[in-house]
Design an enzyme around this catalytic site. Structure first.
Site, PDB file in Angstrom:
ATOM      1  N   GLY A   1      13.975  40.838  52.538  1.00 21.76           N
ATOM      2  CA  GLY A   1      12.420  40.855  51.922  1.00 21.76           C
ATOM      3  C   GLY A   1      11.754  41.443  52.867  1.00 21.76           C
TER       4      GLY A   1
ATOM      5  N   ILE B   1     -15.643  52.551  57.822  1.00 14.90           N
ATOM      6  CA  ILE B   1     -15.758  53.833  57.527  1.00 14.90           C
ATOM      7  C   ILE B   1     -16.580  54.129  56.248  1.00 14.90           C
ATOM      8  CG2 ILE B   1     -14.771  56.171  56.929  1.00 14.90           C
ATOM      9  CD1 ILE B   1     -12.369  55.324  58.855  1.00 14.90           C
TER      10      ILE B   1
ATOM     11  N   GLY C   1     -21.355  50.167  53.513  1.00 14.81           N
ATOM     12  CA  GLY C   1     -21.640  49.417  52.218  1.00 14.81           C
ATOM     13  C   GLY C   1     -20.819  49.592  51.015  1.00 14.81           C
TER      14      GLY C   1
ATOM     15  N   GLU D   1       6.703  35.759  53.751  1.00 12.13           N
ATOM     16  CA  GLU D   1       7.887  36.085  54.147  1.00 12.13           C
ATOM     17  C   GLU D   1       8.058  36.002  55.758  1.00 12.13           C
ATOM     18  OE1 GLU D   1      10.192  39.109  51.851  1.00 12.13           O
ATOM     19  OE2 GLU D   1       9.065  38.805  50.167  1.00 12.13           O
TER      20      GLU D   1
END
Ligand code: CAA
Length: 389
Positions: A246, A345, A348, A371
């Site tokens: 998993g 980066i 807003g 997990e």
């Protein structure tokens, strides 16, 4: 994808291209809508089943695609790049459910419990965690009592991915609580034929909102004894073995999220202007892009390395616990790093729900938790190195 670092075979490239094409055509356009509504994306998951993505490593004789672990991680990365919710649905179905039965199931169990899930007709879930037992998975309170040819199950499992929709469940209960981890056994549940089984509350989540998560309840739930997976007392080892697989799936999911955040950032840094130039021309942005790219490549190599270690273990035996934990730890922290950088980066616009960047940020966080948290991965890695596991 850096071909210089890791050349792929034609077969691997084909599954990567197929998954990328499907994910960009069928999943990316609906991801925001399903994230908003929190609905389970039945139609696209069904199509993923038809394409072989729900049982990638399962042999064709049991309804799977019969491919290798590298093929699985390549496909899962592409699906997750479009949408991490589809990614975790695929990962749990393949790694936590199908892998457990493929490895530990009898022929009869494979026919009945593996085939429908590997072929994508039904969905499989893995129920280990409980309200009072998360990282310390060996302290479960759920009990299974043998009564003649059946077991009576009582307990409450929580945080079960695909819990509300899974037809089949692999779960773990204490058959001898005094023995702690050595007193745990694994059971296969056919939810249509399990009187006393029910589904509890659905979790309202920060991210991966289109992947539904719920409690599963067992109240004097009676199942035939031949639905025990492995021997009595082997359940904890089965749970841990399956989690090794998993964790490679979650590494691939995290890699997909990181790549999506990175690609969005590169595009934005090339187009957006400030102070008379493209923002990518500012060293502060350029260096962030460099760090994102470098970490993604490192995460990719760790993930592919873990995939190949799992593949080797199929013929040579042995565990790939260390490789899987290192990949999961690094890839999940890379996803979080890249999603965080991508928002910064974008400024807003990164905070706005009009762009997918804020979704990448919400989706990335869970990869450091489920997990096995990042702290548990560090426990596994350090115990392995110090020789106490
Ligand atoms: N493979 C095979 N056997 C393993 C194993 C592995 N990876 N890890 C441990 N074992 C065996 C050990 O060898 C030991 O057996 P022996 O005594 O015979 O040697 C036995 O299991 C007990 O091991 P430990 O003493 O190490 O057990 P522990 O109680 O200290 O726990 C742990 C170790 C690593 C902390 C473990 O409890 C763990 O991984 N916890 C995190 C659980 C987790 O990841 N939960 C997530 C649930 S799924 C989910 O997130 C929801 C979803 O649907 C996505």
């Amino acid at each position: 994808m850096s071909q210089v670092l890791f050349p792929l075979s034609d077969e691997h490239r084909m599954i990567q291209d197929t998954a990328r094409d499907f994910a960009s055509r069928a999943i990316a356009p609906i991801a925001a809508q399903f994230d908003e509504s929190g609905e389970f994306p039945h139609d696209t998951v069904k199509k993923m089943g038809e394409m072989g993505f729900m049982g990638v490593e399962v042999p064709e004789q049991y309804g799977g695609a019969g491919m290798d672990t590298l093929a699985y991680v390549l496909a899962l990365e592409e699906i997750s790049r479009a949408d991490a919710s589809h990614g975790v649905i695929m990962s749990v179905n393949n790694s936590l459910y199908c892998h457990g039965i493929q490895k530990f199931g009898t022929e009869a169990q494979k026919e009945r419990f593996l085939r429908p899930v590997a072929s994508g007709q039904s969905i499989g879930a893995y129920a280990l965690t409980e309200p009072m037992s998360g990282s310390d998975a060996g302290t479960m309170r759920s009990r299974a009592v043998r009564e003649g040819d059946s077991y009576r199950l009582n307990g409450r499992k929580s945080w079960v991915t695909s819990g509300p929709v899974a037809e089949y469940v692999l779960t773990f209960m204490a058959t001898n609580p005094d023995l702690k981890q050595k007193g745990v056994s694994a059971f296969l549940i056919d939810t249509k034929n399990a009187p006393g089984f029910s589904r509890g509350k659905k979790e309202p989540k920060l991210g991966i909102r289109a992947s539904c998560t719920s409690e599963l309840l067992f109240e004097d739930c009676r199942i035939p004894a031949d639905q025990r997976l492995g021997n009595e007392g082997e359940g904890f080892k089965i749970a841990m073995t399956v989690l090794d697989a998993g964790r490679i799936g979650i590494s691939s999911q995290a890699l997909g999220i990181a790549e999506a955040a990175y690609q969005a950032s590169v595009l934005y840094a090339r187009e957006r202007e400030a102070f008379g130039q493209k923002i990518g021309q500012f060293q502060g942005i350029g260096f962030r892009i460099a760090d994102m790219k470098t970490r993604i490549e490192a995460a990719r190599l760790l993930t592919y390395n873990a995939a190949m270690a799992k593949e080797r273990s199929k013929s040579a035996g042995g565990r790939y616990t260390l490789e899987a934990s290192m990949a999961k730890l690094f890839a999940s922290e890379t996803a979080m790093f890249c999603a965080h950088a991508a928002i910064q980066i974008h400024g807003g616009m990164g905070y706005s729900r009009e762009l997918p960047v804020e979704r990448y940020f919400r989706d990335a966080k869970i990869t450091e938790i489920y997990e096995g948290t990042s702290e548990i991965q560090r426990v596994v890695i350090s115990r392995s190195e110090l020789g106490v596991i």
